[in-house]
Design a protein around this motif. Structure first.
Motif, mmCIF file in Angstrom:
data_model
loop_
_atom_site.group_PDB
_atom_site.id
_atom_site.type_symbol
_atom_site.label_atom_id
_atom_site.label_comp_id
_atom_site.label_asym_id
_atom_site.label_seq_id
_atom_site.Cartn_x
_atom_site.Cartn_y
_atom_site.Cartn_z
ATOM 1 N N ASP A 133 6.593 1.898 1.110
ATOM 2 C CA ASP A 133 7.896 1.891 0.465
ATOM 3 C C ASP A 133 9.292 2.138 1.074
ATOM 4 O O ASP A 133 9.303 2.942 0.649
ATOM 5 N N GLN A 166 4.332 9.856 -3.432
ATOM 6 C CA GLN A 166 5.341 8.269 -3.469
ATOM 7 C C GLN A 166 5.304 7.214 -2.814
ATOM 8 O O GLN A 166 5.326 6.255 -4.121
ATOM 9 N N TYR A 167 5.616 7.126 -1.828
ATOM 10 C CA TYR A 167 5.684 5.968 -0.780
ATOM 11 C C TYR A 167 4.985 4.859 -0.692
ATOM 12 O O TYR A 167 4.966 4.241 0.480
ATOM 13 N N ALA A 190 12.550 1.897 -0.850
ATOM 14 C CA ALA A 190 12.726 2.448 -2.224
ATOM 15 C C ALA A 190 13.280 4.236 -1.792
ATOM 16 O O ALA A 190 13.685 5.027 -1.875
ATOM 17 N N MET A 191 12.500 4.524 -0.554
ATOM 18 C CA MET A 191 12.988 5.838 0.499
ATOM 19 C C MET A 191 13.491 5.543 0.708
ATOM 20 O O MET A 191 14.566 6.667 0.719
#
Ligand code: HQG
Length: 167
Positions: A135, A162-163, A138-139
């Motif tokens: 992602d 989390q990504y 988002a990062m």
């Protein structure tokens, strides 16, 4: 050429400058004497190999990415596509799921904008492979930097877990 320009310039008696460049004439001398290749052969590899691993400018050549020796490619951070991909062995998954993607022996984690390229990277390894989805939007919005090498490979310092998701 990858070995010399990314990993072991010493082995060819060459010294890369701070940004990874070396004189093309010097590299040519080494390759010609060691392997009998011509300047035209080397130019052919630079221009036509599908991965475009090397850039030749002003009689200087460097590898576009993938170094293990200390170089600063002086790439400018850029906004990545919303999603990037990474292909790897299934056996790496438990560790990646714990600690995210790390750069290991290289200077960056290597990512691609398309799944097909990630598959090509993944099948270099034996056994089953997985494609991970990053992602990147988002990062990026959370302050992580991305770079794109001259051959279109996307680079990041790391990809925290989390990504990541399995594609
Ligand atoms: C894995 C080739 C366990 C990572 C390709 C990869 C590419 C982890 C390996 C370029 C991990 C490193 C780069 C973790 C990462 N736990 N395993 N936490 N974090 N790994 O070769 O991406 O032919 O340094 O998944 O085509 O495979 O050289 O990276 O499997 O573009 O031009 O550790 O190299 O291009 O391996 O390949 P690499 P990569 P060239």
């Amino acid at each position: 050429m990858s070995y010399v320009l990314r990993h072991a310039p010493d082995a060819a008696g060459l010294t890369l400058d701070a940004e990874g460049w070396v004189s093309f004439d010097d590299l040519e001398k080494v390759l010609t004497s060691k392997y009998g290749v011509s300047r035209a052969d080397i130019v052919e590899i630079i221009d036509n190999s599908p991965k475009k691993r090397f850039t030749l400018v002003d009689n200087r050549i460097r590898a576009n990415q993938g170094h293990s020796v200390e170089v600063d490619l002086a790439l400018t951070p850029v906004e990545p596509p919303a999603v990037l991909f990474h292909g790897t062995s299934l056996t790496n998954w438990p560790s990646i799921a714990r600690e995210g993607l790390k750069k290991m022996e290289r200077h960056h984690v290597h990512l691609s904008a398309d799944i097909d390229t990630a598959k090509i990277v993944a099948v270099r390894r034996k056994g089953d492979y997985i494609i991970l989805r990053v992602d990147a939007a988002a990062m990026f919005s959370e302050g992580h930097s991305f770079f794109v090498a001259d051959n279109g490979v996307w680079l990041a310092e790391s990809v925290p877990v989390q990504y990541l998701s399995r594609n």
